[in-house]
Design a protein around this motif. Structure first.
Motif, PDB file in Angstrom:
ATOM      1  N   VAL A   1       0.860  -1.342  -0.183  1.00 34.65           N
ATOM      2  CA  VAL A   1       0.066   0.067  -0.060  1.00 34.65           C
ATOM      3  C   VAL A   1       0.895   1.168  -0.054  1.00 34.65           C
ATOM      4  N   LEU A   2       2.028   1.243   0.781  1.00 35.24           N
ATOM      5  CA  LEU A   2       2.762   2.563   0.967  1.00 35.24           C
ATOM      6  C   LEU A   2       3.575   2.832  -0.230  1.00 35.24           C
ATOM      7  N   ALA A   3       4.010   1.627  -0.996  1.00 34.56           N
ATOM      8  CA  ALA A   3       4.795   1.450  -2.249  1.00 34.56           C
ATOM      9  C   ALA A   3       3.931   2.161  -3.139  1.00 34.56           C
ATOM     10  N   VAL A   4       2.628   1.924  -3.401  1.00 33.33           N
ATOM     11  CA  VAL A   4       1.824   2.480  -4.475  1.00 33.33           C
ATOM     12  C   VAL A   4       1.380   3.691  -4.148  1.00 33.33           C
ATOM     13  N   TYR A   5       1.557   4.336  -2.653  1.00 32.15           N
ATOM     14  CA  TYR A   5       1.267   5.620  -2.282  1.00 32.15           C
ATOM     15  C   TYR A   5       2.459   6.342  -2.754  1.00 32.15           C
TER      16      TYR A   5
ATOM     17  N   SER B   1       4.708  10.224  -9.175  1.00 35.58           N
ATOM     18  CA  SER B   1       4.104  10.477 -10.600  1.00 35.58           C
ATOM     19  C   SER B   1       3.455  11.975 -10.679  1.00 35.58           C
ATOM     20  N   LYS B   2       3.097  12.419  -9.694  1.00 38.57           N
ATOM     21  CA  LYS B   2       2.408  13.685  -9.607  1.00 38.57           C
ATOM     22  C   LYS B   2       3.436  14.903  -9.318  1.00 38.57           C
ATOM     23  N   PHE B   3       4.600  14.884  -8.257  1.00 41.60           N
ATOM     24  CA  PHE B   3       5.298  15.779  -8.068  1.00 41.60           C
ATOM     25  C   PHE B   3       6.806  15.365  -8.202  1.00 41.60           C
ATOM     26  N   GLY B   4       7.193  14.141  -8.711  1.00 44.78           N
ATOM     27  CA  GLY B   4       8.631  14.170  -8.908  1.00 44.78           C
ATOM     28  C   GLY B   4       9.153  13.246  -7.669  1.00 44.78           C
ATOM     29  N   LYS B   5      10.532  12.774  -8.094  1.00 41.11           N
ATOM     30  CA  LYS B   5      11.077  11.970  -7.088  1.00 41.11           C
ATOM     31  C   LYS B   5      11.739  12.860  -5.930  1.00 41.11           C
ATOM     32  N   VAL B   6      11.578  12.398  -4.824  1.00 41.27           N
ATOM     33  CA  VAL B   6      12.637  12.901  -3.619  1.00 41.27           C
ATOM     34  C   VAL B   6      13.742  12.231  -3.822  1.00 41.27           C
TER      35      VAL B   6
END
Length: 91
Positions: free
Chosen positions: A33-37, A43-48
């Motif tokens: 669940v947390l991986a999908v989150y 996908s919306k904001f980019g990688k940290v």
């Protein structure tokens, strides 16, 4: 102690309690669940950068901003584990 640090500490303690009593299957589902989150966030904001995450986790001190986002993450962990605990109660 700042409100952000207190919130972080409270969620850390609560997440430890949930993790201690979680069944392996619930932990596996929580990771999914947390991986999908996380992937949705990316996908919306980019990688940290992972290095930023690891730096904070390996640091002996955190500031209020870091405490807030770690607290937010622990709140999600508690929420997911709580949801799974309700779906799969122990007898």
């Amino acid at each position: 102690m700042s409100e952000a640090i207190k919130r972080f500490a409270d969620y850390r303690q609560l997440s430890d309690k949930f993790l201690a009593r979680a069944e392996r299957e619930d932990l596996e589902e929580a990771v999914r669940v947390l991986a999908v989150y996380c992937s949705h966030y990316i996908s919306k904001f980019g990688k940290v950068p992972m290095s930023e995450t690891l730096d904070v986790l390996n640091s002996e001190t955190i500031d209020d901003g870091q405490a807030k986002w770690i607290g937010d993450g622990l709140e999600m962990v508690v929420g997911v584990l709580g949801m799974l605990e309700q779906e799969h109660p122990k007898h």
